[in-house]
Design a protein around this motif. Structure first.
Motif, PDB file in Angstrom:
ATOM      1  N   SER A  74     -35.528  35.529 -36.326  1.00 13.67           N
ATOM      2  CA  SER A  74     -36.818  36.252 -36.743  1.00 13.67           C
ATOM      3  C   SER A  74     -37.029  37.344 -35.623  1.00 13.67           C
ATOM      4  O   SER A  74     -37.637  38.400 -36.284  1.00 13.67           O
ATOM      5  N   GLY A  75     -36.653  37.334 -34.641  1.00 15.09           N
ATOM      6  CA  GLY A  75     -36.607  38.423 -33.874  1.00 15.09           C
ATOM      7  C   GLY A  75     -37.974  38.169 -32.783  1.00 15.09           C
ATOM      8  O   GLY A  75     -38.384  38.740 -31.716  1.00 15.09           O
ATOM      9  N   ALA A  76     -38.714  37.222 -33.248  1.00 18.17           N
ATOM     10  CA  ALA A  76     -39.893  36.916 -32.630  1.00 18.17           C
ATOM     11  C   ALA A  76     -39.725  35.981 -31.213  1.00 18.17           C
ATOM     12  O   ALA A  76     -40.810  36.105 -30.302  1.00 18.17           O
ATOM     13  N   ILE A  77     -38.527  35.525 -30.925  1.00 15.41           N
ATOM     14  CA  ILE A  77     -38.232  34.737 -29.754  1.00 15.41           C
ATOM     15  C   ILE A  77     -37.615  35.768 -28.742  1.00 15.41           C
ATOM     16  O   ILE A  77     -36.556  36.199 -29.085  1.00 15.41           O
ATOM     17  N   THR A  78     -38.309  36.079 -27.553  1.00 17.38           N
ATOM     18  CA  THR A  78     -37.658  37.022 -26.713  1.00 17.38           C
ATOM     19  C   THR A  78     -37.435  36.323 -25.397  1.00 17.38           C
ATOM     20  O   THR A  78     -36.883  36.849 -24.537  1.00 17.38           O
ATOM     21  N   SER A  79     -37.699  34.999 -25.183  1.00 18.78           N
ATOM     22  CA  SER A  79     -37.802  34.280 -23.849  1.00 18.78           C
ATOM     23  C   SER A  79     -37.787  33.026 -24.276  1.00 18.78           C
ATOM     24  O   SER A  79     -38.754  32.452 -25.011  1.00 18.78           O
ATOM     25  N   PHE A  95     -30.505  28.197 -26.916  1.00 20.53           N
ATOM     26  CA  PHE A  95     -31.852  28.599 -26.257  1.00 20.53           C
ATOM     27  C   PHE A  95     -31.810  28.209 -24.613  1.00 20.53           C
ATOM     28  O   PHE A  95     -32.806  28.805 -24.182  1.00 20.53           O
ATOM     29  N   GLN A  96     -30.686  28.317 -24.271  1.00 19.65           N
ATOM     30  CA  GLN A  96     -30.559  28.151 -22.650  1.00 19.65           C
ATOM     31  C   GLN A  96     -29.777  29.194 -21.715  1.00 19.65           C
ATOM     32  O   GLN A  96     -28.531  29.586 -22.484  1.00 19.65           O
ATOM     33  N   GLY A  97     -30.142  29.494 -20.821  1.00 23.50           N
ATOM     34  CA  GLY A  97     -29.255  30.334 -19.832  1.00 23.50           C
ATOM     35  C   GLY A  97     -28.741  31.521 -20.565  1.00 23.50           C
ATOM     36  O   GLY A  97     -29.316  32.204 -21.248  1.00 23.50           O
ATOM     37  N   LEU A  98     -27.247  31.784 -20.206  1.00 22.41           N
ATOM     38  CA  LEU A  98     -26.769  32.793 -20.576  1.00 22.41           C
ATOM     39  C   LEU A  98     -26.373  32.643 -22.210  1.00 22.41           C
ATOM     40  O   LEU A  98     -26.529  33.870 -22.890  1.00 22.41           O
ATOM     41  N   ASN A  99     -26.679  31.515 -22.669  1.00 16.89           N
ATOM     42  CA  ASN A  99     -26.316  31.397 -24.316  1.00 16.89           C
ATOM     43  C   ASN A  99     -27.433  32.296 -24.888  1.00 16.89           C
ATOM     44  O   ASN A  99     -27.527  32.759 -25.779  1.00 16.89           O
TER      45      ASN A  99
END
Length: 189
Positions: A74-79, A95-99
């Motif tokens: 969605s592009g809404a998740i940035t962090s 959703f973790q680290g370098l991934n």
């Protein structure tokens, strides 16, 4: 289950997260109408593990859950900090680290393609899933996203769009498994 369909107590039979052999065995007993599995620009494993080919061969529909890559596309998740403390995605390897950073780069590229087409990243991702012949079932809690998702049904995906999408989100692009290792072993039985 076939008996329940014959008795009119169930309308059809569907399976979830199954391997090609399981689909074939079940379909040999009673027609399977649909298989539900994760499918998105981030998760295209069924294209290489035989599931998609089996569904096509047997005329079985595909219902795609998490067609927005658990919201990432969605592009809404940035962090990673965007998630509540109890959010499942905090344990999701993608959703973790370098991934996270590698996957965010893909999301940005999908967003760039969507902007050029004058649609949202979510709409482009959903339109792509539908173009593949799947029925996406994106989750949302807000009416505006429901309406946005529904508008994806009007988007025409051209050959040029497909080529551009494939260039930025080819099969296998997602960094990290879709679940933690202990959960990955439970899939596709």
């Amino acid at each position: 289950m076939g008996e329940l369909v014959a008795e009119g107590k169930a309308g059809a039979i569907g399976l979830s997260e199954v391997a090609p052999d399981t689909v074939r065995r079940a379909h040999a007993v009673h027609a399977v109408t649909a298989v539900q599995t994760e499918y998105s620009l981030f998760e295209r494993g069924i294209e290489t593990d035989g599931v998609a080919d089996t569904l096509d061969e047997l005329g079985i529909g595909l219902v795609a859950y998490s067609p927005l890559g658990r919201g990432f596309l969605s592009g809404a998740i940035t962090s990673p900090e965007d998630f509540a403390p109890d959010d499942f995605r905090r344990t999701d390897p993608r959703f973790q680290g370098l991934n996270f950073e590698r996957n965010l780069d893909v999301v940005r590229e999908v967003g760039r393609l969507a902007a050029a087409k004058k649609v949202t990243a979510s709409q482009l991702a959903l339109a792509w899933v539908m173009h593949q012949g799947a029925v996406p079932i994106p989750g949302t809690k807000r009416r505006r996203y429901l309406e946005e998702n529904l508008a994806a049904t009007d988007i025409v995906i051209t050959d040029e769009d497909l080529a551009a999408i494939e260039a930025v989100a080819p099969q296998g692009i997602a960094a990290g498994d879709r679940y933690a290792p202990e959960l990955m072993s439970t899939l596709n039985g």
